[in-house]
Each structure stands twice: as structure tokens, then as C-alpha cells.
Write a protein that holds these residues in place. Sequence first.
Motif, PDB file in Angstrom:
ATOM      1  N   PRO A 147      39.480 -18.716 -26.541  1.00  0.00           N
ATOM      2  CA  PRO A 147      40.453 -17.772 -27.134  1.00  0.00           C
ATOM      3  C   PRO A 147      40.555 -17.932 -28.651  1.00  0.00           C
ATOM      4  O   PRO A 147      40.612 -16.942 -29.390  1.00  0.00           O
ATOM      5  CB  PRO A 147      41.764 -18.148 -26.443  1.00  0.00           C
ATOM      6  N   SER A 183      46.788 -10.317 -27.799  1.00  0.00           N
ATOM      7  CA  SER A 183      46.647 -11.617 -27.147  1.00  0.00           C
ATOM      8  C   SER A 183      46.256 -11.461 -25.685  1.00  0.00           C
ATOM      9  O   SER A 183      45.391 -12.185 -25.175  1.00  0.00           O
ATOM     10  CB  SER A 183      47.956 -12.404 -27.257  1.00  0.00           C
ATOM     11  N   GLN A 229      45.649 -17.263 -34.238  1.00  0.00           N
ATOM     12  CA  GLN A 229      46.002 -17.174 -32.827  1.00  0.00           C
ATOM     13  C   GLN A 229      47.510 -17.318 -32.628  1.00  0.00           C
ATOM     14  O   GLN A 229      48.087 -16.712 -31.733  1.00  0.00           O
ATOM     15  CB  GLN A 229      45.272 -18.254 -32.034  1.00  0.00           C
ATOM     16  N   TYR A 274      39.636 -15.080 -31.765  1.00  0.00           N
ATOM     17  CA  TYR A 274      40.453 -14.746 -32.925  1.00  0.00           C
ATOM     18  C   TYR A 274      39.652 -14.932 -34.219  1.00  0.00           C
ATOM     19  O   TYR A 274      39.743 -14.136 -35.150  1.00  0.00           O
ATOM     20  CB  TYR A 274      41.712 -15.621 -32.969  1.00  0.00           C
ATOM     21  N   ASP A 311      52.874 -12.688 -27.641  1.00  0.00           N
ATOM     22  CA  ASP A 311      52.705 -12.077 -26.319  1.00  0.00           C
ATOM     23  C   ASP A 311      52.523 -10.573 -26.459  1.00  0.00           C
ATOM     24  O   ASP A 311      53.188  -9.777 -25.812  1.00  0.00           O
ATOM     25  CB  ASP A 311      53.928 -12.398 -25.446  1.00  0.00           C
ATOM     26  N   GLY A 370      49.518 -14.035 -32.740  1.00  0.00           N
ATOM     27  CA  GLY A 370      49.399 -13.049 -31.679  1.00  0.00           C
ATOM     28  C   GLY A 370      50.609 -12.955 -30.765  1.00  0.00           C
ATOM     29  O   GLY A 370      51.059 -11.884 -30.421  1.00  0.00           O
ATOM     30  N   TYR A 407      44.645  -5.476 -34.685  1.00  0.00           N
ATOM     31  CA  TYR A 407      44.792  -6.819 -35.231  1.00  0.00           C
ATOM     32  C   TYR A 407      45.162  -6.785 -36.708  1.00  0.00           C
ATOM     33  O   TYR A 407      45.982  -7.584 -37.176  1.00  0.00           O
ATOM     34  CB  TYR A 407      43.498  -7.599 -35.015  1.00  0.00           C
ATOM     35  N   ASN A 451      42.734 -12.810 -24.116  1.00  0.00           N
ATOM     36  CA  ASN A 451      42.746 -13.787 -23.021  1.00  0.00           C
ATOM     37  C   ASN A 451      41.886 -13.310 -21.855  1.00  0.00           C
ATOM     38  O   ASN A 451      41.199 -14.108 -21.204  1.00  0.00           O
ATOM     39  CB  ASN A 451      44.181 -14.040 -22.557  1.00  0.00           C
TER      40      ASN A 451
END
Length: 465
Positions: free
Chosen positions: A177, A66, A57, A181, A62, A60, A96, A70
Amino acid sequence: MVKATFKNTGPIKSAELELGDLTIIAGQNNTGKTYLVYTLYGFLKYINEPSHWYSLQEIGGDNSISKQLNIFARQLSDSGVLSIPATQFKHLVKQYIQELSRFFSKELIHNVFSTSKQEFADAQFNLEMDVNDITDETFIPGLKYLPIDINVSFKGGRVVFEQEMQAEVPSPEDFIPTELYVCLGRFISLKSPSVFILSAERFGISLFYKELDFTKNRLVEELQKLSDGTKHFNPFEFIIKGSSRYAQPIKDNIDFTRDLARIQTEKSVLALDDHSIREMMEGYYKADSSDIRFISRRRKSNRFDIPLHLASSSARGLSDMYFYLKHVASPGELLIIDEPESHLSPTNQILMARLLAFCVNAGLKVLITTHSDYLIKEINNLVMLDNNFEGKEEFLARHKNEYTEHDRLSPDAIKAYTCEAGTLKACRIDSAGIDMPVFDDAIDKINRTSNELALLTMPHGMQND
């Protein structure tokens, strides 16, 4: 399908490597073959270890992944169930993997080689995997590590996330969250092959792994002496100076050798026969908590049972492969071998080619680097044996002590490359085998030289005959 791209990785300027069931990289010395396989090994280890999934996580940042996760987390927290199109999930997985590849290139690749970050400052690695074979039977089992777990299943072309509470928590939305991930990490791990490597340094590990353990114990003893207040030195500096700089594959080989006494109590689900290695070495291996031994199977007058460090380099080099195939190998796993022909006679290089084909046909993926023309020629023989041709049964009957009907390789199962000029060049493969010019050119040259010298050194009268 697994495809890796490399840029600015040691001697490699830019290269693309697609894995087959059997993947071969050949080339001259110092062209970058080991850089390629070590980098691929390091990344596959990274994405396959569950301990990493909970830290992903932080990678990630911004970015779009991500932000999307979220949004999913809020929806899942509100209703307990989230359903999205499978195509959207596949796209997210691919994004990812690219993000993980970028993070690995920037922050971790130098650790694989146990060197400074500066040495790989410009390195770029990227992995692509085929994630299109999602079916309604695909399922990612839940892990019970967090207070909240998310089960993932595939139903009617959609991916369904179902929230399951493992404990009473004040703010469950804080965990979701992270769990999303982890779901991605689990899925990527399921789709990517687990990996085992036999490095070129495997020949010496049986000689020095006990010495490494002794050094580690000595470090502890020295640190304990600090308690009497008579020693004045920096313990961290002492540890750094006393530590050797081994690349990750070498460290993992050492750990494997250390653990052989336990490993040999297990059995590979593939139940691979060790006949080929027994034939090559005319013997077999056993391990206990104190030693690894090599036992010959020769005639009574010439039998012996000796510690592995006293055995030949070929026997030492094949020991980990022997234990791996018998006790560890699992279907779909990627076995990487740096120069499997090293320290083997021409006869045993041919047997090694058959062993590699046996591994592939048993369900392993195999990636090798090689300098062996014998090995490639025998692989080509096995490719030709995959054909249906007149006289095949008679051939097998004449060579029944060498080949069986199972000794064959499909050309479609093979990917082959030559490593040169900072890149990889794909080799042509057909029903006759692999066209490997890096060997053919050298063999043609030495044959021409031999023929010319034979003519020049022939007695004068015979030259005209």
C-alpha cells in the motif's frame, strides 16, 4: 495544463490561475499577488519532493482513494502484477491531487508563510493538472528505497503495476500500500513542473546571509554552555526567540545563495546564455566558498571587482537569476519572479522583457508579478514581432542591434491577469499583445493631467495660438 484555485488566501477571496508558458500577474500594491505565487510555489515544492511520498499514505485516511489502493494492494500482493484501464488511473490521480491540495490547505500552507495556522484557517487551495497525455512510452521508473518496488508502465491503454522484490521480507503485503502511494507521488511529480522562485526579498539576501550563519553558530555556542551547569534557561525558547520568521521562498533563496560556490561548478542542460544580464549590469558574477563578487565589464578606466554586498541593488537582485540560468535551469521548470523589474532602469526593464521571452523560448515556464508598464509594452512588441507582416525584414534590419528573428512571443503562449478586488481578472491577448488596463488607465490619467497643466501654465498669448 496547470490550473490553481485560491480562496481566502490573504487579500484573495477567490481566484483562478491557469499557467501559460509565460504567465503575468499585474495589479496595485497589496492586492495579493505575492500570496498567490508563494502559495503555488509552496504546493509545487511539496508534491515534487520525494521525501513526502512516503508520508502521503497518512493523508489518505478512510476516503475512496485509500479504499481503492487497498484493493489494488491485495490484488498485486496475490499475483505480482496489476493491470487497470488508464482512464481509471487518471481518475485516481486527479482525486489524489485534490486530496493533497486539501491537506496542504489545512495543514501546510501557513508554513509556507512562516506564520500561525490561524492566519490561514479558512484558506483553500486546489491544483488541477492535465494527466490525459499518457502514452505507451510513458514509464515511471522504480525507486529502490523499500524492500518491495513497483514499476509502472503504460501498455495498450492500460496501466500495469509490476511487483519487484528488493529483499526478503516476512510480510511483503505490508509494504505494497505504501508503494502504491509512492507510485502516485512519482507520477504526479513527473507531470507537475519543478519550481524555482526569486522572491522580492532577493535584493537583501546578499547583505545578511552571512549574518544568519553567524547567528546560527552563536546559537550552538550558547547551547554548549549548558554543559557546565551554570546557565539556567530554556534552550527551545532561546532558539525560537533567536530565529527569524522567513517565508519558505525567502528561506530557499537564502539556501541557494549559500550554495553558489558549488552550484557554479554545474551547468544547466539548457545552456542559457548570460548575455542579457551581462548587458544589463555591464558585468558578471562569480562565487567561491567565502564570497560572491560582481565584476564590471566597463572600459579599463572604470572597471571594478567588488563583493556583491557593495554592488548596486540591481546587481544584487539579478545575481541569483544569473547563476540559476547558467547552472540550474532545466526544461519545463517553472521560474517564478516577484517583480523582475525592481531596481531596474526603464532601459533594463525592456531588456528584462526580452530575457523573459528568451527563457520561455528556451523551454522554461515563467510566472511573474509586475508593476512595470515598460516590461508589458516590450512583451507586446515581441508578440507583434511573432506576426508575419510586410516590412518585417526591413524593421529587423533597422533594429539589428536590438532584435533578432528569435525575439518573439506567441500570444498563445501567454496568460495574463490583473489582481484586484480580491480576485484575478484574465486579460485579453491577441496578435497585438496584452490588454492591461491597470497600466493604461494610470498612464491615460497622468497624460491628461500633464496636458491640462501644460495649457494652464502656458503664457496667456500662446494659449490662443
